[in-house]
Motif scaffolding. Structure first.
Motif, PDB file in Angstrom:
ATOM      1  N   ALA A  83      34.510  62.878  54.987  1.00  0.00           N
ATOM      2  CA  ALA A  83      35.168  63.943  54.317  1.00  0.00           C
ATOM      3  C   ALA A  83      36.036  63.468  53.010  1.00  0.00           C
ATOM      4  CB  ALA A  83      36.145  64.692  55.250  1.00  0.00           C
ATOM      5  N   GLY A  85      35.299  60.964  51.327  1.00  0.00           N
ATOM      6  CA  GLY A  85      34.536  60.435  50.395  1.00  0.00           C
ATOM      7  C   GLY A  85      34.188  58.858  50.294  1.00  0.00           C
ATOM      8  N   ILE A  89      27.490  59.651  52.000  1.00  0.00           N
ATOM      9  CA  ILE A  89      26.537  60.592  52.648  1.00  0.00           C
ATOM     10  C   ILE A  89      25.021  59.896  51.869  1.00  0.00           C
ATOM     11  CG2 ILE A  89      25.486  62.956  53.038  1.00  0.00           C
ATOM     12  CD1 ILE A  89      28.024  64.063  52.779  1.00  0.00           C
ATOM     13  N   ARG A  92      20.826  64.476  51.894  1.00  0.00           N
ATOM     14  CA  ARG A  92      21.009  65.922  52.318  1.00  0.00           C
ATOM     15  C   ARG A  92      19.929  66.677  52.163  1.00  0.00           C
ATOM     16  NH1 ARG A  92      25.935  67.587  49.330  1.00  0.00           N
ATOM     17  NH2 ARG A  92      26.387  65.358  49.327  1.00  0.00           N
ATOM     18  N   ASP A  94      18.709  71.029  52.487  1.00  0.00           N
ATOM     19  CA  ASP A  94      19.308  72.580  52.833  1.00  0.00           C
ATOM     20  C   ASP A  94      18.061  73.268  52.989  1.00  0.00           C
ATOM     21  OD1 ASP A  94      20.418  74.858  52.203  1.00  0.00           O
ATOM     22  OD2 ASP A  94      20.927  74.416  50.087  1.00  0.00           O
ATOM     23  N   LEU A 123      23.606  64.734  55.695  1.00  0.00           N
ATOM     24  CA  LEU A 123      24.261  66.063  55.732  1.00  0.00           C
ATOM     25  C   LEU A 123      23.069  67.309  55.768  1.00  0.00           C
ATOM     26  CD1 LEU A 123      26.917  68.058  55.296  1.00  0.00           C
ATOM     27  CD2 LEU A 123      26.225  68.030  52.787  1.00  0.00           C
ATOM     28  N   ILE A 125      22.377  71.148  55.843  1.00  0.00           N
ATOM     29  CA  ILE A 125      22.897  72.294  55.450  1.00  0.00           C
ATOM     30  C   ILE A 125      22.259  73.647  56.185  1.00  0.00           C
ATOM     31  CG2 ILE A 125      23.572  74.136  53.527  1.00  0.00           C
ATOM     32  CD1 ILE A 125      23.831  71.362  51.820  1.00  0.00           C
ATOM     33  N   ALA A 180      30.262  69.827  59.730  1.00  0.00           N
ATOM     34  CA  ALA A 180      31.014  69.200  58.353  1.00  0.00           C
ATOM     35  C   ALA A 180      32.265  69.578  58.054  1.00  0.00           C
ATOM     36  CB  ALA A 180      29.905  69.532  57.265  1.00  0.00           C
ATOM     37  N   HIS A 181      33.061  68.861  56.950  1.00  0.00           N
ATOM     38  CA  HIS A 181      34.139  69.306  56.431  1.00  0.00           C
ATOM     39  C   HIS A 181      34.169  70.432  55.484  1.00  0.00           C
ATOM     40  CE1 HIS A 181      37.839  68.875  53.782  1.00  0.00           C
ATOM     41  NE2 HIS A 181      38.332  68.553  54.882  1.00  0.00           N
ATOM     42  N   SER A 183      34.672  70.782  52.577  1.00  0.00           N
ATOM     43  CA  SER A 183      34.290  70.168  51.358  1.00  0.00           C
ATOM     44  C   SER A 183      32.684  70.018  51.207  1.00  0.00           C
ATOM     45  CB  SER A 183      34.909  69.282  50.978  1.00  0.00           C
ATOM     46  OG  SER A 183      34.866  67.973  51.894  1.00  0.00           O
ATOM     47  N   HIS A 184      32.028  69.932  52.372  1.00  0.00           N
ATOM     48  CA  HIS A 184      30.885  69.830  52.365  1.00  0.00           C
ATOM     49  C   HIS A 184      29.886  70.890  53.205  1.00  0.00           C
ATOM     50  CE1 HIS A 184      31.595  65.350  52.302  1.00  0.00           C
ATOM     51  NE2 HIS A 184      31.027  65.680  51.005  1.00  0.00           N
ATOM     52  N   TYR A 191      27.507  67.188  59.840  1.00  0.00           N
ATOM     53  CA  TYR A 191      26.994  65.791  59.582  1.00  0.00           C
ATOM     54  C   TYR A 191      26.164  65.065  60.666  1.00  0.00           C
ATOM     55  CZ  TYR A 191      31.249  65.832  56.337  1.00  0.00           C
ATOM     56  OH  TYR A 191      32.220  66.123  55.423  1.00  0.00           O
TER      57      TYR A 191
END
Length: 202
Positions: A83, A85, A89, A92, A94, A123, A125, A180-181, A183-184, A191
């Motif tokens: 979280a 940084g 990561i 990712r 999406d 990550l 999404i 995820a946090h 921010s992500h 995660y």
């Protein structure tokens, strides 16, 4: 067609007469009656129960299936480092707007590829779904997808992706996952920690 009997030759007759002269006749008193074989014992239920089951031969023993590795929750310190940084990561994906079928295939291919290249944390999404979106840009984007995929697709990936990550078929890749946090992506992302790839035994 009957076969004619051949008569004895002179030599065979002489041999037979010699054997007959030396033979001693058996007296009736010397005859021995053959013993009758003992009667087999009667088999009852108790005797049958005491007999162990026969071992099957010829059929190969069934191999025990390898156990499925369990999922492990991501440690708090790891979540905190990701979280902030300080722990990067490694990739990712999406899945926003995909159908369940396409998202499932894309997720699996992504995780396999990430493990092959040595990634540890990725990550995924999923999106929060139309009902949980906030702000005009998000609403416009969600309305567009809702019109295309229908009411039943709203937020479905957010529910389905954790189920896919927990499938036995991905346990050799997925070590654990957590929300995820913010921010992500917060509740719209995950995660995922990956297992180290096992080298094939040679």
């Amino acid at each position: 067609m009957t076969r004619r009997r051949r008569g004895l030759s002179e030599e065979e007759r002489t041999l037979w007469a010699t054997v007959a002269r030396t033979a001693v006749p058996l007296r009736p008193d010397d005859a021995v009656e053959p013993e009758a074989p003992p009667a087999p014992p009667e088999i009852d239920a108790a005797m049958l129960a005491s007999v162990p089951p026969a071992e099957t031969t010829g059929a190969p023993a069934a191999r025990a299936k390898p156990s499925v590795p369990p999922l492990s929750p991501i440690e708090r310190r790891v979540l905190s480092r990701v979280a902030r940084g300080t722990l990067g990561i490694d990739g990712r994906i999406d899945l926003h707007g995909m159908t369940q079928h396409d998202a499932h295939l894309a997720l699996r291919a992504f995780l396999v590829s990430a493990q092959l290249r040595g990634a540890k944390t990725v990550l995924v999404i999923t999106g929060k779904g139309f009902r949980e979106s906030r702000g005009e840009p998000h609403l416009a984007h969600a309305n567009l997808h809702a019109a295309h995929f229908g009411e039943q697709e709203r937020g479905v990936l957010r529910r389905r992706v954790p189920q896919w990550l927990a499938e036995p078929g991905l346990r050799d890749i997925v070590l654990g996952f957590d929300e995820a946090h913010r921010s992500h992506g917060g509740g719209g992302a995950l995660y995922v920690r990956l297992r180290r790839r096992r080298e094939p035994v040679r």
